[in-house]
Write an enzyme that holds these catalytic residues in place. Sequence first.
Site, PDB file in Angstrom:
ATOM      1  N   ASP A 234      64.737  48.875  -4.645  1.00 17.02           N
ATOM      2  CA  ASP A 234      64.919  49.647  -5.888  1.00 17.02           C
ATOM      3  C   ASP A 234      66.089  50.621  -5.821  1.00 17.02           C
ATOM      4  O   ASP A 234      66.324  51.380  -6.761  1.00 17.02           O
ATOM      5  CB  ASP A 234      63.637  50.442  -6.209  1.00 17.02           C
ATOM      6  CG  ASP A 234      62.617  49.610  -6.988  1.00 17.02           C
ATOM      7  OD1 ASP A 234      63.019  48.649  -7.669  1.00 17.02           O
ATOM      8  OD2 ASP A 234      61.411  49.945  -6.925  1.00 17.02           O
TER       9      ASP A 234
ATOM     10  N   ARG B 179      59.556  53.924  -1.952  1.00 11.38           N
ATOM     11  CA  ARG B 179      60.891  54.424  -2.314  1.00 11.38           C
ATOM     12  C   ARG B 179      61.269  55.718  -1.577  1.00 11.38           C
ATOM     13  O   ARG B 179      62.384  56.230  -1.771  1.00 11.38           O
ATOM     14  CB  ARG B 179      60.997  54.642  -3.835  1.00 11.38           C
ATOM     15  CG  ARG B 179      60.811  53.362  -4.660  1.00 11.38           C
ATOM     16  CD  ARG B 179      61.295  53.525  -6.097  1.00 11.38           C
ATOM     17  NE  ARG B 179      62.739  53.650  -6.190  1.00 11.38           N
ATOM     18  CZ  ARG B 179      63.404  53.886  -7.325  1.00 11.38           C
ATOM     19  NH1 ARG B 179      62.743  54.025  -8.460  1.00 11.38           N
ATOM     20  NH2 ARG B 179      64.721  54.007  -7.321  1.00 11.38           N
TER      21      ARG B 179
ATOM     22  N   ARG C 198      55.497  60.078 -12.709  1.00 12.22           N
ATOM     23  CA  ARG C 198      56.267  60.171 -11.469  1.00 12.22           C
ATOM     24  C   ARG C 198      56.569  61.629 -11.096  1.00 12.22           C
ATOM     25  O   ARG C 198      56.050  62.144 -10.119  1.00 12.22           O
ATOM     26  CB  ARG C 198      57.574  59.383 -11.603  1.00 12.22           C
ATOM     27  CG  ARG C 198      57.369  57.885 -11.848  1.00 12.22           C
ATOM     28  CD  ARG C 198      56.774  57.186 -10.655  1.00 12.22           C
ATOM     29  NE  ARG C 198      56.591  55.769 -10.850  1.00 12.22           N
ATOM     30  CZ  ARG C 198      57.515  54.837 -10.651  1.00 12.22           C
ATOM     31  NH1 ARG C 198      58.722  55.172 -10.268  1.00 12.22           N
ATOM     32  NH2 ARG C 198      57.227  53.567 -10.842  1.00 12.22           N
TER      33      ARG C 198
ATOM     34  N   HIS D 288      59.093  56.595 -16.770  1.00 13.89           N
ATOM     35  CA  HIS D 288      60.155  57.589 -16.567  1.00 13.89           C
ATOM     36  C   HIS D 288      60.644  58.049 -17.945  1.00 13.89           C
ATOM     37  O   HIS D 288      60.707  57.237 -18.880  1.00 13.89           O
ATOM     38  CB  HIS D 288      61.367  56.975 -15.844  1.00 13.89           C
ATOM     39  CG  HIS D 288      61.269  56.927 -14.359  1.00 13.89           C
ATOM     40  ND1 HIS D 288      61.788  55.879 -13.615  1.00 13.89           N
ATOM     41  CD2 HIS D 288      60.761  57.807 -13.449  1.00 13.89           C
ATOM     42  CE1 HIS D 288      61.585  56.109 -12.321  1.00 13.89           C
ATOM     43  NE2 HIS D 288      60.964  57.270 -12.201  1.00 13.89           N
TER      44      HIS D 288
ATOM     45  N   CYS E 234      69.018  53.327 -15.756  1.00 17.57           N
ATOM     46  CA  CYS E 234      68.430  53.373 -14.410  1.00 17.57           C
ATOM     47  C   CYS E 234      69.488  53.077 -13.342  1.00 17.57           C
ATOM     48  O   CYS E 234      69.387  53.567 -12.216  1.00 17.57           O
ATOM     49  CB  CYS E 234      67.315  52.348 -14.266  1.00 17.57           C
ATOM     50  SG  CYS E 234      65.918  52.605 -15.344  1.00 17.57           S
TER      51      CYS E 234
HETATM   52  N1  ARG Z   1      61.084  49.766  -9.810  1.00 15.79           N
HETATM   53  C1  ARG Z   1      61.599  51.082 -10.038  1.00 15.79           C
HETATM   54  C2  ARG Z   1      60.448  52.073 -10.045  1.00 15.79           C
HETATM   55  O1  ARG Z   1      59.416  51.760 -10.576  1.00 15.79           O
HETATM   56  C3  ARG Z   1      62.377  51.141 -11.307  1.00 15.79           C
HETATM   57  C4  ARG Z   1      63.102  52.436 -11.510  1.00 15.79           C
HETATM   58  C5  ARG Z   1      63.786  52.524 -12.837  1.00 15.79           C
HETATM   59  N2  ARG Z   1      64.600  53.653 -12.927  1.00 15.79           N
HETATM   60  C6  ARG Z   1      64.677  54.514 -13.936  1.00 15.79           C
HETATM   61  N3  ARG Z   1      65.575  55.447 -13.924  1.00 15.79           N
HETATM   62  N4  ARG Z   1      63.818  54.460 -14.923  1.00 15.79           N
HETATM   63  O2  ARG Z   1      60.539  53.155  -9.539  1.00 15.79           O
END
Ligand code: ARG
Length: 284
Positions: A82, A107, A153, A182, A276
Amino acid sequence: MPLTDVISGTHREIGARKAVPRRLLMCRPQYYGVTYRINPWMHPDKPVDTDLALLQWEQLRELYESLGHTIEVIDPIDGLPDMVFAANGATVVDGKVLGARFRHAERTAEGPAYLDWFVRNGYQDVLWPEHINEGEGDLLLVGRRILAGAGFRTDQRAHAEAQEFFGLPVTSLTLVNPNHYHLDTALAVLSPDEVMYWPEAFTSGSQAVLRELFPDAVLASEEDAAVFGLNAFSDGRNVLLPSAATGLIDSLRKRGFNPIGVELGELLKAGGSVKCCTLELRSA
Ligand code: ARG
């Protein structure tokens, strides 16, 4: 166009929109894939075409360059699929860098990797955060105010941490739809005083706050939000967004923006698109 629209500022002539060249950080999707599931878009059992992802990413990079933007790149790291989503790597305002601390173990290592890039590239005002924040995924600068997402998040406490570090007012917004985990999947900044968003992605209180701050905002339909139309990047004139967001493309054109549809289907499989992949490097 009625004169009243021109005066109220909801519509502007395209000639009146000025693109401001930006410095952007991106990360090549060399080790991209969907190997775990931390949002509803991710299906590790479904195939991902990494070569196609690379091609789509290169096209985005070339498009930015053709529009006059400067692209910096950070080396991708094997095992961090990612990492292509550079927006999550930090938040940079006035040359100050707020590092990212990720919610999910998958991550975690991206946070120090991105911070290290900033240190090696001469940034001196760098903060390793105490609370979880996923960079510009949840912290979006509009003019001199930061809109901050929470709910999935970024920790609410990170909003105060960002306010203290940047010395800018931070407005908290709460997300409710797991597909829009997000802030940058539910709201995009178009200019220093304009945004576009999908109201249903937010609690009713946050919707009221957005109406209060941006009574003239472009509102996205559920369909456009569902194809990640709000995961967009604007330089004040050109707005890069997923080409499937046809309603938004129409609305943006009526507002005097130059919408440019982009294909990033392979990256959407991980729940990401234009914004993203893009981290803005704002100097002092
Ligand atoms: N797979 C990543 C996650 O879920 C995607 C991140 C997407 N990034 C963003 N800025 N929305 O964290």
